[in-house]
Design an enzyme around this catalytic site. Structure first.
Site, PDB file in Angstrom:
ATOM      1  N   LYS A  47       0.789  -1.234   0.000  1.00 57.64           N
ATOM      2  CA  LYS A  47       0.000   0.000   0.000  1.00 57.64           C
ATOM      3  C   LYS A  47       0.821   1.284   0.000  1.00 57.64           C
ATOM      4  CE  LYS A  47      -2.109  -1.546   3.689  1.00 57.64           C
ATOM      5  NZ  LYS A  47      -3.043  -1.865   4.774  1.00 57.64           N
ATOM      6  N   ASP A  90      -5.701  -5.552  10.523  1.00 58.06           N
ATOM      7  CA  ASP A  90      -7.031  -4.919  10.500  1.00 58.06           C
ATOM      8  C   ASP A  90      -8.155  -5.926  10.225  1.00 58.06           C
ATOM      9  OD1 ASP A  90      -6.138  -5.200   7.891  1.00 58.06           O
ATOM     10  OD2 ASP A  90      -6.653  -3.180   7.238  1.00 58.06           O
TER      11      ASP A  90
HETATM   12  C1  BGC Z   1      -2.024  -5.764   3.768  1.00 66.63           C
HETATM   13  C2  BGC Z   1      -2.906  -6.493   4.752  1.00 66.63           C
HETATM   14  C3  BGC Z   1      -4.106  -5.644   5.120  1.00 66.63           C
HETATM   15  C4  BGC Z   1      -4.826  -5.151   3.871  1.00 66.63           C
HETATM   16  C5  BGC Z   1      -6.000  -4.261   4.180  1.00 66.63           C
HETATM   17  C6  BGC Z   1      -2.838  -5.268   2.599  1.00 66.63           C
HETATM   18  O1  BGC Z   1      -2.033  -4.488   1.750  1.00 66.63           O
HETATM   19  O2  BGC Z   1      -0.994  -6.603   3.313  1.00 66.63           O
HETATM   20  O3  BGC Z   1      -2.185  -6.840   5.910  1.00 66.63           O
HETATM   21  O4  BGC Z   1      -4.979  -6.401   5.897  1.00 66.63           O
HETATM   22  O5  BGC Z   1      -3.908  -4.460   3.046  1.00 66.63           O
HETATM   23  O6  BGC Z   1      -5.631  -3.135   4.887  1.00 66.63           O
END
Ligand code: BGC
Length: 450
Positions: free
Chosen positions: A160, A196
Site C-alpha cells: 500500500k 485490521d
Molecule cells: C495488507 C494487509 C491488510 C490489507 C488491508 C494489505 O495491503 O498486506 O495486511 O490487511 O492491506 O488493509
C-alpha cells in the site's frame, strides 16, 4: 442512458476484457483454495504466496470484556490513536485522534516513522492523562506480518505505498516499544499486534456471534477467517492446543504473485503493476483494492482520449498524471442518480476536462462500473473460498474499508456474486464492521490482559 455498446464500441471492447465469467470465478476459487492450503501446511508454507499467518487469536469475544484500552491503527494514509472503553456487552465508547502519515514518513527511515507514532501516542496520552497508567495497548498494524506470539510480529513486506527503511524482518512491536522507551515520558503496555482484518472479525463478532470472516476492501484488500487449530501447521502447538480454533490472516492480497491469476489479468493490470512501487507483488490486491481501482479507470480513459474516442477536442495535463484519478471518484460517479451526470461532470472538471456530453459521461460511468464489478466479483471469490474451506452453512462476514463502505453498489455486487457461486447452499450476512482497528484491538487486548 445511451447504449455504450453501440456508441462506444472500442470502449466496450476494453471493458469486456475485465469481465470475469462464472466459470473463471469458479476457477479462481479453486486456485485460491490450493494456495491457502499451501500457506497453512508446514512443508509448503515457505514457498506459499498466500501466507495464511497464524494470529494467535484463538477466541472470539464473549461480550464480557470490560475496561479501558489503547489502540493504535497504522495501515494507510492515516494513523490513529484510540482510547476504547468496553462498557458492557452492548456499549463500546471510543475517543480518538487521527494523524496524517506524510509521504516522507511512509518512504523514509523506519525509526522516524516509529518516533512519529510514539510522539502521537504520547501527545494523546497526555491529553487524556494516561501517560503513567501502563494501559494495555493493541497495535493494529495492517501489513503482512509473521507472528510468533500475540505480541510479536515481524514485517514480511510493505504494501500500500509504504517503504520505510529498516522495518522489514524486524519485530514491529519491539520497534514500537523502543520508540516509546526512547521518549521516556510514557508508560504503556503493548499486549497484542493484529491485522485490521482480525480486528474487523473481532469487532463484528462482538455483535454477531456467528461472525467467522473479517474482510477489508479499502486501500488494500485482505481477509481472515476461523480455522481449526489442527490445520494450522505453522503453529507449534497445532496438534496439542487446548483451543480448537485459530484466526488465520490469509494475506490474500499476494494471491497471484506466482502467476496463477494471469489468465484473468488485462494489459491495464500489467501497467498498474509495472508502475507501482512493488512490481510483481500483491497481484490480487491490485485487481481489487482502492489504491489501484482509480488508476485502472484512468488508464482506460487516457487510452480512449489518445485515440480521440472520448472527450473529443479536450485534453488536460492532470488526467495524464499517475494516481490522479482517485478511487473516490468511482464512488462519486456511480452515485449519480440514473439519468444524472452531475458527479461525473464534476469529477472530470476537477481533472481539467469541462464537458456536458452525456454520452461521454455514460461511457465514463461504464468504465467505472466495470472496474468496481470486477473488484466485487474477485472479493466474492475470496469469500466463497473461505466459506467452503470452513464448511459452514450459516455465518456473518464482517467487512470494512473505504471501497465497501462508500461505494453505492459494492455490497449488492458482492452479494449477487456470492449468491451465484454458492447457489443458495449457505446463509450469509455481510455486515459493516464498525471500527475493527479500534474496537477489535481493544477486544483482543482485553482477552490478552485477562
Ligand atoms: C495488507 C494487509 C491488510 C490489507 C488491508 C494489505 O495491503 O498486506 O495486511 O490487511 O492491506 O488493509
Amino acid at each position: 442512458m445511451s447504449d455504450p455498446k453501440k456508441q462506444y464500441p472500442e470502449a466496450y471492447a476494453i471493458c469486456e476484457k475485465f469481465i470475469i465469467s462464472k466459470q473463471n470465478m469458479q476457477e479462481i476459487v479453486t486456485r485460491l483454495t490450493k494456495e491457502i492450503n499451501m500457506g497453512l501446511t508446514r512443508d509448503t508454507h515457505p514457498r506459499a504466496t498466500v501466507k495464511c499467518f497464524v494470529t494467535y487469536v484463538q477466541e472470539l469475544p464473549t461480550g464480557k470484556e470490560r475496561g479501558n484500552y489503547l489502540a493504535l491503527d497504522l495501515g494507510g494514509t492515516n494513523f490513529r490513536v484510540l482510547l476504547v472503553n468496553l462498557i458492557n456487552d452492548k456499549e463500546i465508547d471510543i475517543t480518538g485522534k487521527t494523524y496524517a502519515i506524510s509521504r516522507e514518513l511512509q518512504e523514509g527511515s523506519g525509526s522516524k516513522l516509529f518516533d512519529f507514532i510514539a510522539s502521537c501516542l504520547a501527545e494523546f496520552c497526555k491529553e487524556h492523562k494516561l501517560e503513567r497508567l501502563n494501559t494495555p495497548l493493541g497495535f493494529t498494524f495492517s501489513f503482512p506480518c509473521k507472528q510468533v506470539g500475540i505480541d510479536s510480529g515481524t514485517l514480511v513486506a510493505w504494501t500500500k505505498g509504504f517503504k520505510a527503511e529498516g522495518v522489514i524482518n524486524k519485530n514491529v512491536v519491539e520497534l514500537l516499544r523502543d520508540a516509546v522507551k526512547r521518549r521516556g515520558d510514557l508508560k504503556v503496555n503493548v499486549v497484542a499486534i493484529l491485522n485490521d482484518t482480525t480486528g474487523t472479525l473481532m469487532s463484528c463478532a462482538f455483535n454477531h456471534r456467528n461472525c467467522k470472516i473479517g474482510m477489508i476492501v479499502g486501500t488494500g484488500s485482505n481477509a481472515c477467517y476461523v480455522e481449526k487449530t489442527v490445520n494450522c501447521e505453522t503453529f507449534d502447538e497445532y496438534r496439542n492446543s487446548t483451543k480448537p480454533n485459530m484466526i488465520i490472516n490469509c494475506e490474500w492480497g499476494a494471491f497471484g504473485d506466482n502467476g496463477v491469476l494471469d489468465f484473468i489479468r488485462t494489459s491495464y493490470d500489467h501497467q498498474v503493476d509495472k508502475n507501482s512501487i512493488n512490481p510483481k507483488k500483491q497481484i490480487f490486491e491490485k485487481c481489487i483494492s482502492g489504491m489501484y481501482m482509480g488508476e485502472l479507470v484512468r488508464l482506460v480513459i487516457v487510452e480512449l482520449m489518445d485515440k480521440q474516442l472520448i472527450f473529443k477536442g479536450q485534453s488536460s495535463q492532470k488526467i495524464l498524471v499517475k494516481g490522479n484519478f482517485d478511487t473516490s471518484f468511482i464512488t462519486e460517479i456511480e452515485s449519480d442518480q440514473p439519468g444524472s451526470h452531475r458527479n461525473a461532470a464534476m469529477v472530470m472538471d476537477r481533472l481539467g476536462i469541462r464537458t456536458n456530453n452525456e454520452k461521454d459521461l455514460d461511457c465514463l460511468r461504464l468504465i467505472c462500473e466495470t472496474i468496481s464489478t470486477r473488484s466485487a466479483k474477485l472479493a466474492a471469490c475470496g469469500l466463497v473460498c473461505l466459506i467452503n474451506k470452513m464448511n459452514v452453512k450459516d455465518l456473518t462476514i464482517g467487512i470494512d474499508g473505504s471501497v465497501y463502505r462508500y461505494h453505492p453498489n459494492y455490497h449488492t455486487l458482492l452479494t449477487e456474486s456470492m449468491n451465484m457461486l454458492l447457489a443458495g447452499s449457505v446463509k450469509f450476512e455481510l455486515a459493516l464492521s464498525e471500527d475493527g482497528s479500534g474496537r477489535g484491538a481493544a477486544l483482543i487486548a482485553a482477552v490478552c490482559a485477562k
